[in-house]
Structure formats: structure tokens, C-alpha cells
Design an enzyme around this catalytic site. Structure first.
Site, PDB file in Angstrom:
ATOM      1  N   CYS A 143      17.948  47.296  36.301  1.00 42.98           N
ATOM      2  CA  CYS A 143      18.287  46.108  37.103  1.00 42.98           C
ATOM      3  C   CYS A 143      17.099  45.184  37.319  1.00 42.98           C
ATOM      4  CB  CYS A 143      18.817  46.534  38.468  1.00 42.98           C
ATOM      5  SG  CYS A 143      20.387  47.363  38.365  1.00 42.98           S
TER       6      CYS A 143
HETATM    7  N1  COA Z   1      38.963  53.427  46.344  1.00 41.51           N
HETATM    8  C1  COA Z   1      39.254  53.949  47.549  1.00 41.51           C
HETATM    9  N2  COA Z   1      38.431  54.813  48.202  1.00 41.51           N
HETATM   10  C2  COA Z   1      37.310  55.175  47.576  1.00 41.51           C
HETATM   11  C3  COA Z   1      36.955  54.667  46.309  1.00 41.51           C
HETATM   12  C4  COA Z   1      37.841  53.765  45.705  1.00 41.51           C
HETATM   13  N3  COA Z   1      37.560  53.226  44.501  1.00 41.51           N
HETATM   14  N4  COA Z   1      35.757  55.191  45.950  1.00 41.51           N
HETATM   15  C5  COA Z   1      35.366  56.001  46.946  1.00 41.51           C
HETATM   16  N5  COA Z   1      36.312  56.000  47.927  1.00 41.51           N
HETATM   17  C6  COA Z   1      36.283  56.746  49.186  1.00 41.51           C
HETATM   18  C7  COA Z   1      35.509  58.024  49.030  1.00 41.51           C
HETATM   19  O1  COA Z   1      36.356  59.048  48.565  1.00 41.51           O
HETATM   20  C8  COA Z   1      35.018  58.261  50.437  1.00 41.51           C
HETATM   21  O2  COA Z   1      36.070  58.842  51.190  1.00 41.51           O
HETATM   22  P1  COA Z   1      35.742  59.950  52.328  1.00 41.51           P
HETATM   23  O3  COA Z   1      34.901  59.239  53.336  1.00 41.51           O
HETATM   24  O4  COA Z   1      37.107  60.312  52.781  1.00 41.51           O
HETATM   25  O5  COA Z   1      34.988  61.029  51.603  1.00 41.51           O
HETATM   26  C9  COA Z   1      34.799  56.858  50.992  1.00 41.51           C
HETATM   27  O6  COA Z   1      35.582  55.986  50.182  1.00 41.51           O
HETATM   28  C10 COA Z   1      33.354  56.417  50.951  1.00 41.51           C
HETATM   29  O7  COA Z   1      32.841  56.579  49.615  1.00 41.51           O
HETATM   30  P2  COA Z   1      31.349  56.242  49.243  1.00 41.51           P
HETATM   31  O8  COA Z   1      31.158  56.358  47.771  1.00 41.51           O
HETATM   32  O9  COA Z   1      30.439  57.041  50.086  1.00 41.51           O
HETATM   33  O10 COA Z   1      31.305  54.689  49.633  1.00 41.51           O
HETATM   34  P3  COA Z   1      30.137  53.776  50.095  1.00 41.51           P
HETATM   35  O11 COA Z   1      30.549  53.094  51.336  1.00 41.51           O
HETATM   36  O12 COA Z   1      28.803  54.427  50.049  1.00 41.51           O
HETATM   37  O13 COA Z   1      30.160  52.643  48.950  1.00 41.51           O
HETATM   38  C11 COA Z   1      29.003  51.994  46.937  1.00 41.51           C
HETATM   39  C12 COA Z   1      29.930  52.989  47.599  1.00 41.51           C
HETATM   40  C13 COA Z   1      28.682  52.491  45.547  1.00 41.51           C
HETATM   41  C14 COA Z   1      29.714  50.650  46.838  1.00 41.51           C
HETATM   42  C15 COA Z   1      27.731  51.819  47.777  1.00 41.51           C
HETATM   43  O14 COA Z   1      27.195  53.072  48.110  1.00 41.51           O
HETATM   44  C16 COA Z   1      26.661  51.033  47.056  1.00 41.51           C
HETATM   45  O15 COA Z   1      26.863  49.923  46.596  1.00 41.51           O
HETATM   46  N6  COA Z   1      25.448  51.576  47.047  1.00 41.51           N
HETATM   47  C17 COA Z   1      24.315  50.895  46.402  1.00 41.51           C
HETATM   48  C18 COA Z   1      24.495  50.997  44.948  1.00 41.51           C
HETATM   49  C19 COA Z   1      23.507  50.218  44.157  1.00 41.51           C
HETATM   50  O16 COA Z   1      22.907  49.262  44.563  1.00 41.51           O
HETATM   51  N7  COA Z   1      23.353  50.632  42.955  1.00 41.51           N
HETATM   52  C20 COA Z   1      22.534  49.979  42.039  1.00 41.51           C
HETATM   53  C21 COA Z   1      23.298  49.947  40.802  1.00 41.51           C
HETATM   54  S1  COA Z   1      22.438  49.077  39.609  1.00 41.51           S
END
Ligand code: COA
Length: 375
Positions: free
Chosen positions: A158
Site C-alpha cells: 500500500c
Molecule cells: N458481513 C456481515 N458481517 C460480517 C462480515 C460481512 N461481510 N464480515 C465480518 N462480519 C462479522 C464478523 O463475523 C464479526 O461478527 P461477530 O462480532 O459476531 O464475531 C463482526 O462482523 C466483526 O468482524 P470484524 O472482521 O472484526 O470487523 P471489523 O469491524 O474489524 O472490520 C475491517 C473489518 C477489515 C473492515 C477492519 O478491521 C479494517 O478495515 N481494518 C483495517 C484494515 C486495513 O487497513 N488493511 C490494510 C489493507 S491494505
């Protein structure tokens, strides 16, 4: 001899015309889930295979801020039997897909200031994935544009574009080049695992270009590069194991670790303080009060991360004017994200305004580029 000042003379953008909304993406993912669960019904009932859960558009927008993304290959990406970009293989005599969109972004930058490609000395293709190991994508782009000199590929995930800007600026400071194109074609749908509920929604496709030049040949209106800084800290929290030693083996091909994998929550928790501290320290070393920054063009991965980083830098919650978002309509476009934000949201700034382009992501890697508008 006094040091040559590097500046940003122009930027360019290529936006693929096709888009996928969250609703369209979720419909495709949920069709895949239904297919998977029906095909494995017996194993699921026997507890041998996990039943997949549906995705939701509300979750995606709330967790990431993404509403839609541009893509290079909509139909195949949405097809529950493929779930990834597909196009006919091109012959070696045709421009490759990555080079094609890189050339479009580069031409957008060159034409913006009427720069003849013959006056460019070097091309860096700075992106998080390369279509092939060699010949370099950058050399293909160089040839397509009719540029003499040299070109090479560089990958810092990135942060590829900001690392490219510093590399270009260093070439200019040292006198090794006077005009350098940093091109970032990011076909992120190609490395995303569209079958992973946690991250199927993250990415989009785009290409950007930044023309870094010596101040004395730049157009009157440009952005002086006040300072650049790069940082890397090893982490397995964003990883992709695809590579030439495993790509072709039947045991490993198609396994999920050969695509983008992340521990999104850990990334969020660890990268926010790392980047906020880096920005504040770098600003301090340059004699810039971070609270006085006119605009932050931040990496576009997650709106919550950007809210926290900009708050720590500015001392208050940033408005859309202070920290513009392109994530909502482009998704995460890896290294191109902060450059799209800069490209689309810089014309209203006044001469003398100081602002920041900042990337962060896999590696971990982060780059800060402080710029000041001239004329
Ligand atoms: N649809 C519905 N629910 C979903 C889902 C989807 N597509 N994906 C995950 N969930 C659920 C999970 O099962 C979890 O449920 P639970 O609480 O019952 O266990 C809940 O949503 C939270 O999941 P989680 O993955 O922990 O979500 P989050 O709030 O951390 O968001 C990201 C996920 C990836 C969007 C976030 O963590 C993020 O953007 N992090 C930074 C990533 C980044 O910058 N990466 C760099 C890449 S280059």
C-alpha cells in the site's frame, strides 16, 4: 553545489468505467454461499465442513466506509463460479493490462501540463502487485510512452506510491534524473479473495501517476516536496504468500494464503498509532505545526482509521475538507488511494498551503510526503 528541489508537477488518474456497489457484491457473495452450502450439505450436516454465513451491505459500509468500487472485470468478479477478474490472455506483442491502465494514468498527468514524454527521464511502476516478474511493467510503460532513459518496478504494497515519490525525489536531488513518472496501476480485485466474508468487499481497481520533477523545469503551478519519510516494521497481519516458488505447484495453487489475507482488527489497532506518531514527528522535524496542515490526503483503507489518525494529527475531528475520502466510491485501491485523494482534491488549496500525502499498509509500511503549493 546547491541541492535541486524536487516538486510534483502533475498527477494523473485512470478510473475503470465499471463499478460494483455493495448490494451487487453482496448478492454475488451470497449466491456463492448458497451454492457452497448446498454442494457441501452432507459434510456440513456431519460437522466436517463449516457452513458459510451471508455477507451484508450494511456491515460493509459501517465497518469500512466503502459504498462502491471501480473494477476492471465486473461480470467475472460477480460470477459466483469465478469471483475474480478474467480477460482473454494477451500476446507478448500486445500491451499488458497493467501497463495499459498505467499508460492511461501517465498520459493524464503528462497532458495536464503539456509535458512531452520525450522529456521524461525515468518511469517507476510502483504497485502492490505486478502482472509478471519481467520484463518490468515500468519498462513496458516506458516503451509505450516513447520515453528514453530507465524504468523499473517497485513493490511496497500500500505504500508503493509514496516510496516511489521519495525515490523519484532522491533521483532529482542527486541529479540522476530531472523528470520521473511514478505510475501505480492497482488491479486489487486480482489479489483479493472474493470468497472471504471478512474481506471480500475491501478492494477496487484504478491507476494513478505522479510526475516528480526538478523545480526549474516544472510548470509555474506545482507542489514543492517539503519532506518525505519512509518507515517499515515487519508484520504478518497483512500477508500474501503468492510467489514464483509456489505459484505453479498443484498442491498450492488456489489456496487462500496465495491471495490477500489480513487480521483487520490488529492492523487497525497497530497501524493507527504508528502512522499518527510518524506524521507528528516528521512534521516537527520539518518545523511544521501538524495542526496547521491544510489537508491530509490519507491512505484509503478504512474510514475509521482515517478519522482516528487525522484526529491525532490535527487535534480535532477532521472535516471532509481537511481529510477527503475517496474510499466510499473507489474502495481500497492500495498504493493509489492517497494519490487519488490528492489528485481529486487539491485544486482549491491556495499558494503557500502546506499539506500531507500519507500511505500505510502491508509490511507494515508507511510513507509521509509533505507538500507546499506554489503559485
Ligand atoms: N458481513 C456481515 N458481517 C460480517 C462480515 C460481512 N461481510 N464480515 C465480518 N462480519 C462479522 C464478523 O463475523 C464479526 O461478527 P461477530 O462480532 O459476531 O464475531 C463482526 O462482523 C466483526 O468482524 P470484524 O472482521 O472484526 O470487523 P471489523 O469491524 O474489524 O472490520 C475491517 C473489518 C477489515 C473492515 C477492519 O478491521 C479494517 O478495515 N481494518 C483495517 C484494515 C486495513 O487497513 N488493511 C490494510 C489493507 S491494505
Amino acid at each position: 553545489m546547491s541541492e535541486i528541489t524536487p516538486v510534483i508537477s502533475a498527477t494523473g488518474l485512470y478510473t475503470p468505467p465499471e463499478t460494483i456497489t455493495n448490494d451487487e457484491l453482496v448478492a454475488s457473495y451470497n449466491a456463492y454461499v448458497e451454492l457452497h452450502n448446498a454442494r457441501h450439505a452432507a459434510e456440513i450436516a456431519a460437522g466436517k465442513v463449516e457452513e458459510l454465513q451471508p455477507s451484508s451491505a450494511e456491515f460493509i459500509e459501517k465497518a469500512s466506509g466503502i459504498k462502491s468500487r471501480h473494477v476492471m472485470s465486473k461480470a467475472a468478479t460477480l460470477d459466483p463460479e469465478t469471483m475474480g477478474p478474467r480477460w482473454p490472455e494477451r500476446s507478448n506483442d500486445e500491451l499488458s493490462v497493467m501497463a495499459e491502465i498505467g499508460v492511461k494514468a501517465a498520459l493524464d498527468a503528462l497532458q495536464a501540463i503539456g509535458r512531452d514524454p520525450k522529456d521524461v527521464d525515468a518511469v517507476l511502476c510502483a504497485a502492490s502487485n505486478m502482472q509478471r516478474p519481467y520484463p518490468a511493467m515500468a519498462i513496458e510503460i516506458q516503451q509505450a510512452l516513447g520515453i528514453e532513459g530507465f524504468a523499473f518496478d517497485m513493490n511496497v504494497a500500500c505504500s508503493s506510491a509514496t516510496f516511489g515519490i521519495q525515490t523519484a525525489a532522491d533521483f532529482i536531488r542527486s541529479g540522476n534524473a530531472r523528470s520521473v513518472l511514478v505510475v501505480s496501476p492497482e488491479i486489487c480485485t486480482g489479489h483479493n479473495n472474493m470468497k472471504n466474508r471478512d474481506s471480500h468487499f475491501i478492494f477496487g481497481d484504478v491507476a494513478t501517476a505522479v510526475l516528480v520533477e526538478a523545480k526549474d523545469i516544472a510548470p509555474e503551478q506545482h507542489w514543492e516536496i517539503v519532506g518525505t519519510r519512509l518507515k517499515t516494521v515487519f508484520s504478518n497481519n497483512i500477508r500474501n504468500n503468492f510467489g514464483f516458488l509456489n505459484a505453479a505447484t498443484p498442491e498450492t495453487i488456489g489456496t487462500p494464503d496465495k491471495l490477500f489475507v489480513q487480521e483487520g482488527r490488529k492492523v487497525f489497532k497497530e497501524v493507527v498509532p504508528m502512522v499518527a506518531t510518524m506524521i507528528v514527528e516528521h512534521a516537527g522535524d520539518l518545523g511544521i505545526d501538524p495542526a496547521s496542515l491544510r489537508r491530509l490526503w490519507l491512505h484509503q483503507a478504512n474510514s475509521g482509521m482515517n478519522r482516528l489518525i487525522s484526529q491525532r494529527v490535527l487535534g480535532h475531528e477532521a472535516s471532509e475538507d481537511e481529510s477527503p475520502t475517496v474510499l466510499d466510491s473507489y474502495g481500497n485501491t492500495s498504493s493509489a488511494g492517497s494519490i487519488i485523494a490528492f489528485h481529486l482534491h487539491n485544486s482549491d488549496l491556495a499558494a503557500g498551503d502546506t499539506a500531507l500525502i500519507c500511505s500505510f499498509g502491508a509490511g507494515y509500511s508507511a510513507g509521509t510526503v509533505f507538500v507546499r503549493k506554489v503559485a
